[in-house]
Write a protein that holds these residues in place. Sequence first.
Motif, mmCIF file in Angstrom:
data_model
loop_
_atom_site.group_PDB
_atom_site.id
_atom_site.type_symbol
_atom_site.label_atom_id
_atom_site.label_comp_id
_atom_site.label_asym_id
_atom_site.label_seq_id
_atom_site.Cartn_x
_atom_site.Cartn_y
_atom_site.Cartn_z
ATOM 1 N N ILE A 10 38.439 -50.576 -19.017
ATOM 2 C CA ILE A 10 39.355 -51.349 -20.257
ATOM 3 C C ILE A 10 39.799 -50.441 -21.164
ATOM 4 O O ILE A 10 39.259 -49.756 -21.509
ATOM 5 C CB ILE A 10 38.092 -52.469 -20.795
ATOM 6 C CG1 ILE A 10 37.488 -53.361 -19.910
ATOM 7 C CG2 ILE A 10 38.927 -52.994 -22.075
ATOM 8 C CD1 ILE A 10 38.473 -54.192 -19.189
ATOM 9 N N LYS A 12 42.636 -51.915 -22.977
ATOM 10 C CA LYS A 12 42.871 -52.808 -23.994
ATOM 11 C C LYS A 12 42.013 -53.574 -24.757
ATOM 12 O O LYS A 12 41.094 -54.387 -24.302
ATOM 13 C CB LYS A 12 43.975 -53.415 -23.620
ATOM 14 C CG LYS A 12 45.179 -52.953 -23.081
ATOM 15 C CD LYS A 12 46.397 -53.812 -22.731
ATOM 16 C CE LYS A 12 47.491 -53.016 -22.056
ATOM 17 N NZ LYS A 12 48.567 -54.142 -21.590
ATOM 18 N N TYR A 13 42.016 -53.544 -26.113
ATOM 19 C CA TYR A 13 40.977 -54.023 -26.866
ATOM 20 C C TYR A 13 41.266 -55.011 -27.869
ATOM 21 O O TYR A 13 42.186 -55.075 -28.460
ATOM 22 C CB TYR A 13 39.865 -53.008 -27.584
ATOM 23 C CG TYR A 13 39.430 -51.945 -26.516
ATOM 24 C CD1 TYR A 13 38.272 -52.099 -25.777
ATOM 25 C CD2 TYR A 13 40.225 -50.851 -26.277
ATOM 26 C CE1 TYR A 13 37.792 -51.102 -24.757
ATOM 27 C CE2 TYR A 13 39.691 -49.735 -25.476
ATOM 28 C CZ TYR A 13 38.568 -50.085 -24.589
ATOM 29 O OH TYR A 13 38.070 -49.034 -23.900
ATOM 30 N N PRO A 160 36.838 -56.603 -24.543
ATOM 31 C CA PRO A 160 37.979 -56.462 -23.701
ATOM 32 C C PRO A 160 38.951 -57.403 -24.171
ATOM 33 O O PRO A 160 38.862 -58.523 -24.454
ATOM 34 C CB PRO A 160 37.481 -56.853 -22.446
ATOM 35 C CG PRO A 160 35.986 -56.537 -22.501
ATOM 36 C CD PRO A 160 35.586 -56.885 -23.726
ATOM 37 N N ASP A 161 40.339 -56.930 -24.001
ATOM 38 C CA ASP A 161 41.429 -57.877 -24.298
ATOM 39 C C ASP A 161 42.516 -57.767 -23.072
ATOM 40 O O ASP A 161 43.763 -57.883 -22.952
ATOM 41 C CB ASP A 161 42.133 -57.511 -25.553
ATOM 42 C CG ASP A 161 43.436 -58.446 -25.866
ATOM 43 O OD1 ASP A 161 43.237 -59.509 -25.565
ATOM 44 O OD2 ASP A 161 44.359 -58.005 -26.410
ATOM 45 N N GLU A 162 41.980 -57.607 -21.812
ATOM 46 C CA GLU A 162 42.654 -57.642 -20.515
ATOM 47 C C GLU A 162 41.766 -57.783 -19.404
ATOM 48 O O GLU A 162 40.469 -57.777 -19.525
ATOM 49 C CB GLU A 162 43.325 -56.333 -20.304
ATOM 50 C CG GLU A 162 42.379 -54.903 -20.172
ATOM 51 C CD GLU A 162 42.891 -53.747 -19.908
ATOM 52 O OE1 GLU A 162 44.069 -53.850 -19.169
ATOM 53 O OE2 GLU A 162 42.214 -52.561 -19.873
ATOM 54 N N ASP A 163 42.256 -58.480 -18.605
ATOM 55 C CA ASP A 163 41.651 -58.477 -17.167
ATOM 56 C C ASP A 163 41.948 -57.512 -16.048
ATOM 57 O O ASP A 163 42.647 -57.800 -15.296
ATOM 58 C CB ASP A 163 41.719 -59.994 -16.613
ATOM 59 C CG ASP A 163 40.970 -60.378 -15.453
ATOM 60 O OD1 ASP A 163 40.012 -59.782 -15.227
ATOM 61 O OD2 ASP A 163 41.334 -61.337 -14.525
ATOM 62 N N ALA A 164 41.511 -56.262 -16.406
ATOM 63 C CA ALA A 164 41.780 -55.144 -15.550
ATOM 64 C C ALA A 164 41.250 -55.342 -13.959
ATOM 65 O O ALA A 164 40.128 -56.145 -13.663
ATOM 66 C CB ALA A 164 41.030 -54.013 -15.955
#
Length: 246
Positions: A10, A12-13, A160-164
């Motif tokens: 991850i 982006k947070y 987390p601020d993304e679905d990696a």
Amino acid sequence: MYDITKRRTIRKYAEREVSSELLNSLLLRAEQTQTMGNLQLYSVVVNRSKEMKHRLAPAHFCQPMVEQAPVVLTFCADYNRTTEWCNQRKAHPGYDNFLSFLNAATDALLYCQTFCHLAEEAGLGLCFLGTTIYNAQQIIDTLQLPKLVMPVATITLGWPDEDAPLSDRLPLDAVVHEETYQPYTPQSIDRLYSPKEALEENKHFVEINGMETLAQVFTDIRYKGDDCRAMSATFLDALRNQGFLD
């Protein structure tokens, strides 16, 4: 239940605090990991302030997540604390050597990995920064690390601020050897690496870097021999400065 086969890196947070209570709980639980002689030859420096993260960023090639993450953790091989303990208890420490650094680095990396598992199990996201040993002296200076303390790993941490995407991995028989180390043949290299090379994202990676093969991206662009040798020299200089080498 936490499923390590689905773990993601991850970068982006979310703008959401990681509480000190949660962080300290994870760090405390991670102390149960393996350690040489029960000495816990590691320390971790926790950075939350914008100022300190900004000062650390250049050592990590100014990757955005260093300043964007709520928390940055630097895990250090630490023989300073143990040496101070010995000095104050009529003992005679002799840990100013490369073997001691390796022992402390192993302790620190084991502690770091255990913490990573616990943090992800708690729903946090993180990114492991390999740049720590590239620019160790910058980190030493920024964090004011004393003699016999070396940074060996850095983690950016947050919600987390993304679905990696999942990262690809080699099959198990690429890394496991039964009884003795087995040589890799051209046929086995083809079998083990062809699926990785055939992934669309890796083919695109080759294309945008103007290379013919995926291996060339690593040898000619990402981890060039000259760069590795230069960074090896600076890391050895840092080890000398910190007292682990003559």
